[in-house]
Design a protein around this motif. Sequence first.
Motif, short mmCIF file in Angstrom:
data_model
loop_
_atom_site.label_atom_id
_atom_site.label_comp_id
_atom_site.label_asym_id
_atom_site.label_seq_id
_atom_site.Cartn_x
_atom_site.Cartn_y
_atom_site.Cartn_z
N ILE A 103 0.78 -1.27 -0.05
CA ILE A 103 -0.08 0.16 -0.11
C ILE A 103 0.76 1.26 -0.05
N GLY A 104 2.13 1.20 0.80
CA GLY A 104 2.98 2.34 0.76
C GLY A 104 3.66 2.58 -0.76
N TYR A 105 4.03 1.27 -1.50
CA TYR A 105 4.34 1.55 -2.91
C TYR A 105 3.27 2.30 -3.73
N ALA A 106 1.93 1.76 -3.42
CA ALA A 106 0.75 2.53 -4.29
C ALA A 106 0.72 4.01 -4.07
N LEU A 107 1.14 4.37 -2.50
CA LEU A 107 1.10 5.94 -2.46
C LEU A 107 2.19 6.73 -3.01
N ARG A 108 3.35 6.01 -3.24
CA ARG A 108 4.57 6.42 -3.80
C ARG A 108 4.16 6.66 -5.15
N SER A 109 3.65 5.65 -5.81
CA SER A 109 3.26 5.68 -7.37
C SER A 109 2.10 6.97 -7.50
N LEU A 110 1.38 6.81 -6.42
CA LEU A 110 0.23 8.04 -6.72
C LEU A 110 1.14 9.34 -6.39
N ALA A 111 1.98 9.70 -5.84
CA ALA A 111 2.74 10.96 -5.75
C ALA A 111 3.68 11.07 -7.06
N TYR A 148 -5.92 16.33 -10.27
CA TYR A 148 -5.41 16.40 -8.98
C TYR A 148 -6.36 16.15 -7.73
N SER A 149 -7.58 16.68 -7.71
CA SER A 149 -8.71 16.20 -6.82
C SER A 149 -8.83 14.84 -6.58
N GLU A 150 -8.97 14.29 -7.70
CA GLU A 150 -9.17 12.74 -7.75
C GLU A 150 -7.93 12.01 -7.17
N CYS A 151 -6.66 12.48 -7.39
CA CYS A 151 -5.43 12.00 -6.77
C CYS A 151 -5.56 12.12 -5.35
N PHE A 152 -5.96 13.25 -4.77
CA PHE A 152 -5.88 13.57 -3.47
C PHE A 152 -6.90 12.83 -2.68
N ASN A 153 -8.31 12.62 -3.35
CA ASN A 153 -9.17 11.84 -2.75
C ASN A 153 -8.77 10.36 -2.60
N LEU A 154 -8.31 9.95 -3.63
CA LEU A 154 -7.48 8.45 -3.77
C LEU A 154 -6.52 8.27 -2.51
N MET A 155 -5.81 9.21 -2.29
CA MET A 155 -4.80 9.19 -1.37
C MET A 155 -5.18 9.28 -0.15
N ASN A 156 -6.18 10.02 0.18
CA ASN A 156 -6.76 9.71 1.50
C ASN A 156 -7.44 8.52 1.91
N MET A 157 -7.90 7.87 0.81
CA MET A 157 -8.82 6.62 0.69
C MET A 157 -7.56 5.57 1.03
N ILE A 158 -6.84 5.57 0.34
CA ILE A 158 -5.38 4.67 0.66
C ILE A 158 -4.82 4.91 1.94
N ILE A 159 -4.67 6.01 2.52
CA ILE A 159 -4.02 6.49 3.89
C ILE A 159 -5.08 5.65 4.96
N GLY A 160 -6.38 5.91 4.74
CA GLY A 160 -7.21 5.34 5.39
C GLY A 160 -7.23 3.83 5.68
N PHE A 161 -7.31 3.18 4.43
CA PHE A 161 -7.02 1.94 4.40
C PHE A 161 -5.83 1.19 5.05
N LYS A 162 -4.76 2.02 4.76
CA LYS A 162 -3.26 1.61 5.26
C LYS A 162 -3.59 1.52 6.88
N LYS A 163 -4.00 2.50 7.55
CA LYS A 163 -4.28 2.51 8.95
C LYS A 163 -5.32 1.48 9.32
N ALA A 164 -6.02 1.17 8.54
CA ALA A 164 -6.77 -0.03 9.13
C ALA A 164 -6.49 -1.39 9.02
N ILE A 165 -5.56 -1.74 8.28
CA ILE A 165 -4.98 -3.05 8.12
C ILE A 165 -3.62 -3.00 9.18
N LYS A 166 -3.24 -1.88 9.73
CA LYS A 166 -2.26 -2.17 10.76
C LYS A 166 -2.65 -2.56 12.03
#
Length: 117
Positions: A67-75, A99-117
Amino acid sequence: MSFKFEKLIIWQKAMDLGEEIHDLSKKFPKEEIYNLTSQIRRATDSIALNIAEGSIGQSNPEQARFIGYALRSLAELVTCLYKAKRRKYIEDLEFEKLYSECFNLMNMIIGFKKAIK
């Protein structure tokens, strides 16, 4: 029958974004085919690919790594969008939408990452 990742909203959104970016990059000049066009396509495809790879039979730390790799690719994708805007391959309005779509996806991915830890 389906794979686990197919049910993930973040994967579905990443897939949709990938198609948008692919269509957008078709408008880039031919001189960019091996540079920005290739880079933006690989970055956007990598987001969904890493989400999928991380969801298959992995432990939580392993899944979080992908998921971290996905975030890096998004950046990387966002940086490519800035490059395209600066080179005047895309208009401001199109940039802002993506940009807005990317920002929203980033927030969703970060939320998912927090949920799996």
